[in-house]
Design an enzyme around this catalytic site. Structure first.
Site, PDB file in Angstrom:
ATOM      1  N   LYS A 183       0.863  -1.172  -0.050  1.00 31.78           N
ATOM      2  CA  LYS A 183      -0.036   0.021   0.116  1.00 31.78           C
ATOM      3  C   LYS A 183       0.858   1.409   0.198  1.00 31.78           C
ATOM      4  O   LYS A 183       1.620   1.478   1.046  1.00 31.78           O
ATOM      5  CB  LYS A 183      -0.930   0.267   1.320  1.00 31.78           C
ATOM      6  CG  LYS A 183      -2.106   1.097   0.962  1.00 31.78           C
ATOM      7  CD  LYS A 183      -2.637   1.529   2.264  1.00 31.78           C
ATOM      8  CE  LYS A 183      -1.992   2.858   3.112  1.00 31.78           C
ATOM      9  NZ  LYS A 183      -1.981   3.947   2.516  1.00 31.78           N
ATOM     10  N   GLY A 235       7.370   4.352   8.413  1.00 35.04           N
ATOM     11  CA  GLY A 235       6.402   5.616   8.627  1.00 35.04           C
ATOM     12  C   GLY A 235       6.460   6.085  10.199  1.00 35.04           C
ATOM     13  O   GLY A 235       7.717   5.902  10.684  1.00 35.04           O
ATOM     14  N   THR A 237       6.402   6.579  14.307  1.00 34.10           N
ATOM     15  CA  THR A 237       6.646   5.694  15.499  1.00 34.10           C
ATOM     16  C   THR A 237       5.056   5.595  15.860  1.00 34.10           C
ATOM     17  O   THR A 237       4.877   4.365  16.408  1.00 34.10           O
ATOM     18  CB  THR A 237       7.265   6.275  16.421  1.00 34.10           C
ATOM     19  OG1 THR A 237       8.769   6.337  15.696  1.00 34.10           O
ATOM     20  CG2 THR A 237       7.459   5.745  17.723  1.00 34.10           C
ATOM     21  N   GLY A 240       3.506   2.818  13.923  1.00 35.89           N
ATOM     22  CA  GLY A 240       4.436   1.660  14.281  1.00 35.89           C
ATOM     23  C   GLY A 240       3.875   0.843  15.512  1.00 35.89           C
ATOM     24  O   GLY A 240       3.756  -0.171  15.530  1.00 35.89           O
ATOM     25  N   GLU A 257      10.228   0.415  10.512  1.00 34.81           N
ATOM     26  CA  GLU A 257      11.282   1.401  10.071  1.00 34.81           C
ATOM     27  C   GLU A 257      10.587   2.739  10.469  1.00 34.81           C
ATOM     28  O   GLU A 257       9.826   3.314   9.701  1.00 34.81           O
ATOM     29  CB  GLU A 257      11.840   1.483   8.800  1.00 34.81           C
ATOM     30  CG  GLU A 257      13.388   2.131   8.638  1.00 34.81           C
ATOM     31  CD  GLU A 257      13.232   3.424   8.319  1.00 34.81           C
ATOM     32  OE1 GLU A 257      13.095   4.337   9.186  1.00 34.81           O
ATOM     33  OE2 GLU A 257      13.062   3.880   7.205  1.00 34.81           O
ATOM     34  N   CYS A 291      13.458  10.268   7.718  1.00 32.36           N
ATOM     35  CA  CYS A 291      13.279   9.682   9.052  1.00 32.36           C
ATOM     36  C   CYS A 291      14.628   9.929   9.608  1.00 32.36           C
ATOM     37  O   CYS A 291      14.841   9.901  10.740  1.00 32.36           O
ATOM     38  CB  CYS A 291      12.668   8.558   8.847  1.00 32.36           C
ATOM     39  SG  CYS A 291      13.482   7.283   7.764  1.00 32.36           S
ATOM     40  N   GLU A 388      10.150  14.975  16.122  1.00 34.32           N
ATOM     41  CA  GLU A 388      10.298  14.748  14.683  1.00 34.32           C
ATOM     42  C   GLU A 388       9.483  15.754  13.973  1.00 34.32           C
ATOM     43  O   GLU A 388       8.318  15.644  14.072  1.00 34.32           O
ATOM     44  CB  GLU A 388      10.045  13.367  14.063  1.00 34.32           C
ATOM     45  CG  GLU A 388      10.586  13.176  12.837  1.00 34.32           C
ATOM     46  CD  GLU A 388      10.581  11.534  12.393  1.00 34.32           C
ATOM     47  OE1 GLU A 388       9.446  10.947  12.866  1.00 34.32           O
ATOM     48  OE2 GLU A 388      11.236  11.130  11.640  1.00 34.32           O
TER      49      GLU A 388
END
Lengths: 479, 286
Positions: A183, A235, A237, A240, A257, A291, A388
């Site tokens: 996706k 993508g 955190t 994730g 990741e 990232c 981030e």
């Protein structure tokens, strides 16, 4: 007109042959989706590019079934040698259509054409070449005798390097003998759909690669599908974490990741001119939508003022604007949503007392733009030093001793990457040993190669992509 | 005159010391037939947190020791274990109710397995690492590093061998460990802690908690300063909930294992508790 003013030099979009509308790519064919389709736009102009299908749970089900069938009936019965030849074909087709893919990527993503042309697309081809050669050599990968594929891989990728992230996911998965349902990100589906055409041109058996476009819901349905054996996600955190929770106890092999807040450490003996270029590359490459971006600059106190002054001079020369212009250094922010986040965190940076600076640059009226920005006087507790931002925003901090640099660099829940600038090899190696990050760049930054494992420590995720380690992520029994 | 035995008080092992549980709680350890053997400390949430603090303090030094030194210290553990084998055999017989020869076999295997892992300390990086031929003027090397603080739920049906099988591979690359021992058979764990305490293993590198894994494990699973969670002995617990709790800080999680091959010696067990670090360095253009 100064010496830095150039005439516009836009790359032509004439070589694109886009469809007005794209379906889902399932079992080797494009087909309509159950969900309401959406428009992908160019972030530089906000102009529509194409209508994109929105896969619902039923479509995801179809795609996984196609991948399962292809795994059972075709792909798992093919020799490694033959799998490899398909991957070599794909690599060649990517090279042949490289310019077209680069233009499409810059159009859909907003990144400068010189990056999509010279970095993204060449790396895509390199990734397929590298893993193509592994397909018939799995016994030699140091993972024990006869390592076996996992089955169907669910892969969800971000918008910052759309086609490159696709290559990072699909190339090792296929080389190891898995079939995939991928996706792409909601805002950057275009090159994945062009890739589907390449899959057709390569005559890859139907169902080995399936592309389902859509939004977060589509991704959620895919990773939580019970007939999926492997989940690979790149993508945020936050997402994730959600995936780690929802796959707990499922037996699915998961690689994540995720985010980062990399320290880029500049010692007083660093080659300053190179370091300035490395700092700029570290945070303004791809508009900072990276990232592993070097978003926290740690400068030794004795050279802090000099580095900041030189950095400002260098930033004055960055050209911000049309992503398709060959002279553009910094392109468009990928989406209105991301722009809002960058603005919000930058405003918070100012409110918390950091000093904000941007070069004078005129930004286009249409599209999503954010001028390269430096914050000085940043303290470790500021949100712009901890969170981030995922944009062209650099937070500058200082340190006195190597130990302080290491402590500050490691003072984050993330651990994806770091940079070290010094002329002293022994110091670089000692500092590299102590940094808790998966990729360390010494006297360089933001280098990627299919032979080089990439991935994080701590909350930057787990598993590696690239190299032999990236192969292990798609094989059974291998950790 | 007969000698009246002086029984040992079994306490926790945290930061190189042997404290009682701060909760003051103990629980009875018995033979399979219910004969009282000893009171073991019943560790609390606070004990678990103290153990994590001790492990965090220790991990830098242990990870920073040379691989050769780690191998030497781990081999020393096997030596001291061998020297105290009759004590282990005796405790295994009493806790598990097995024959002396079965207990002896378990101790034999525990020692041999420990030696096997000790030998990996200065070798596994050569097997797990890589020189990467990147397309550019860069030196590029990938090396495994310890994940950090590892919390382990030890196998519950084994006194010594299960514990050794879970703890040793975590120590090899330089992790520090907080291990929750077998609830029914905790005596060997504390005796093994005495071995650790006399084997030059730096304090805090291994911390041993006895008590209820069901009570302690959730605190370790959700603890933000724990990097990895080895659920090898957690099949009897609500281990999916533990894995979900571990997701909050994206801990590396190893699933439960059951049967005779549970926690079998494997290089993969070492590697599962490592991170791969890749270092790029520019090369000059000559």
């Amino acid at each position: 007109m100064t010496f830095l003013d150039y005439a516009p030099a836009p790359e032509s979009t004439a070589l694109l042959n886009l469809q007005p509308e794209y379906g889902l790519f399932i079992a080797g064919e494009f087909s309509p989706a159950g969900g309401e389709s959406f428009t992908t736009i160019s972030p530089a102009t906000e102009k529509p590019i194409a209508r994109i299908a929105h896969a619902d749970a039923g479509d995801v089900d179809r795609a996984v079934a196609a991948a399962r069938k292809a795994y059972d009936k075709t792909w798992s019965r093919l020799s490694g040698r033959d799998r490899g030849k398909y991957l070599f074909r794909i690599a060649r087709l990517v090279q042949e259509r490289a310019r077209e893919l680069a233009v499409a990527e810059s159009l859909d993503n907003g990144k400068p054409i010189k990056e999509s042309r010279d970095v993204d697309i060449p790396l895509v081809a390199a990734w397929f070449f590298y893993y193509a050669g592994w397909a018939d050599k799995l016994d030699h990968a140091g993972l024990g005798a006869n390592p076996r594929a996992l089955g169907v891989a669910a892969q969800v990728i971000p918008w910052n390097f759309p086609l490159l992230m696709l290559a990072w996911k699909i190339a090792p998965a296929l080389a190891a003998g898995n079939t995939v349902v991928l996706k792409p990100a909601e805002t950057t589906p275009l090159t994945a759909l062009l890739f589907a055409e390449i899959v057709q041109q390569a005559d890859l058996p139907a169902g080995v690669v399936n592309i389902v476009t859509g939004a977060g819901e589509t991704g959620r349905a895919l990773v939580n599908h019970p007939d999926v054996n492997k989940v690979a996600f790149t993508g945020s955190t936050a997402v994730g974490r959600e995936i780690a929770r929802s796959t707990a106890g499922s037996g699915k092999k998961v690689t994540l990741e995720l985010g980062g807040k990399a320290a880029n450490i500049v010692f007083d003996d660093a080659p300053i001119d190179q370091a300035i270029e490395g700092i700029v590359n570290g945070i303004f490459f791809n508009q900072g939508h990276v990232c592993c971006a070097g978003s926290r600059l740690l400068v030794q106190e004795s050279i802090h003022d000099d580095v900041v002054a030189r950095l400002k001079v260098r930033l004055e020369t960055l050209r911000v604007g049309d992503p398709l212009d060959k002279n553009t250094d910094v392109g468009a922010i990928n989406s209105a949503e991301q722009l809002a986040r960058i603005r919000e965190l930058s405003d918070i940076g100012e409110a918390e007392g950091a000093e904000r600076w941007s070069p004078a640059c005129s930004l286009p009226d249409q599209g999503f733009w954010f001028a390269p920005t430096i914050f000085t006087n940043v303290s470790t507790s500021h949100r712009i030093a901890r969170e981030e931002i995922f944009g062209p925003v650099l937070s500058v901090l200082s340190f006195r001793t190597p130990a302080e640099a290491v402590a500050k660099a490691n003072n984050t829940p993330y651990g994806l990457s770091a940079g070290i600038w010094s002329d002293k090899g022994s110091r670089i190696l000692a500092v590299a040993d102590k940094l808790r990050a998966g990729v360390i760049w010494a006297n360089t930054f933001n280098r990627f190669d299919p032979a080089s494992p990439f991935g994080g420590y701590k909350e930057s995720g787990y598993g590696r992509e690239g190299g032999r380690h990236g192969l292990a992520a798609y094989l059974r029994g291998a950790k | 005159m007969t000698h009246i035995a002086v029984p040992k008080t079994y306490k926790l092992f945290i930061g190189g010391a042997f404290p009682r549980s701060e909760s003051g709680r103990v629980y009875e350890v018995t033979t399979p037939r219910g004969v009282f053997l000893a009171n073991a400390a019943q560790a609390s949430r606070k004990d678990a947190r103290d153990a994590v603090v001790a492990a965090r303090a220790a991990v830098g030094g242990w990870a920073g020791a040379t691989a050769y030194n780690r191998g030497q210290v781990l081999y020393r553990v096997a030596e001291v274990l061998e020297g105290r084998r009759t004590q282990f055999e005796d405790e295994i017989v009493r806790q598990e109710g097995v024959s002396v020869s079965a207990a002896r076999a378990q101790v034999d295997e525990a020692i041999d397995r420990w030696v096997w892992y000790a030998g990996w300390a200065d070798k596994f990086a050569q097997v797990a690492g890589n020189a990467n031929p990147v397309a550019g003027p860069y030196f590029n090397l990938s090396v495994p590093e310890p994940t950090g603080v590892v919390a382990i739920v030890a196998p519950q049906d084994s006194s010594l061998l299960g514990l050794v099988s879970a703890v040793a591979p975590a120590l090899v690359p330089g992790n520090a460990v907080v291990v929750v021992a077998s609830e029914r058979h905790p005596l060997s764990a504390i005796t093994l802690a005495e071995v650790f305490a006399t084997s030059d293993l730096p304090k805090g590198v291994v911390n041993v908690l006895t008590g209820s894994p069901a009570e302690i494990a959730p605190w370790l699973a959700s603890h933000a300063d724990v990097n990895a969670l080895d659920l090898v002995g957690a099949s009897g617990l609500e281990w999916i909930d533990l894995e979900i709790a571990a997701a909050e800080t994206l801990k590396r999680v190893l699933p439960p294992e059951e049967g005779p091959d549970a926690a079998a010696p494997a290089l993969a067990r070492i590697q599962a508790l490592t991170e791969t670090k890749t270092v790029w360095h520019t090369k000059a253009m000559l």
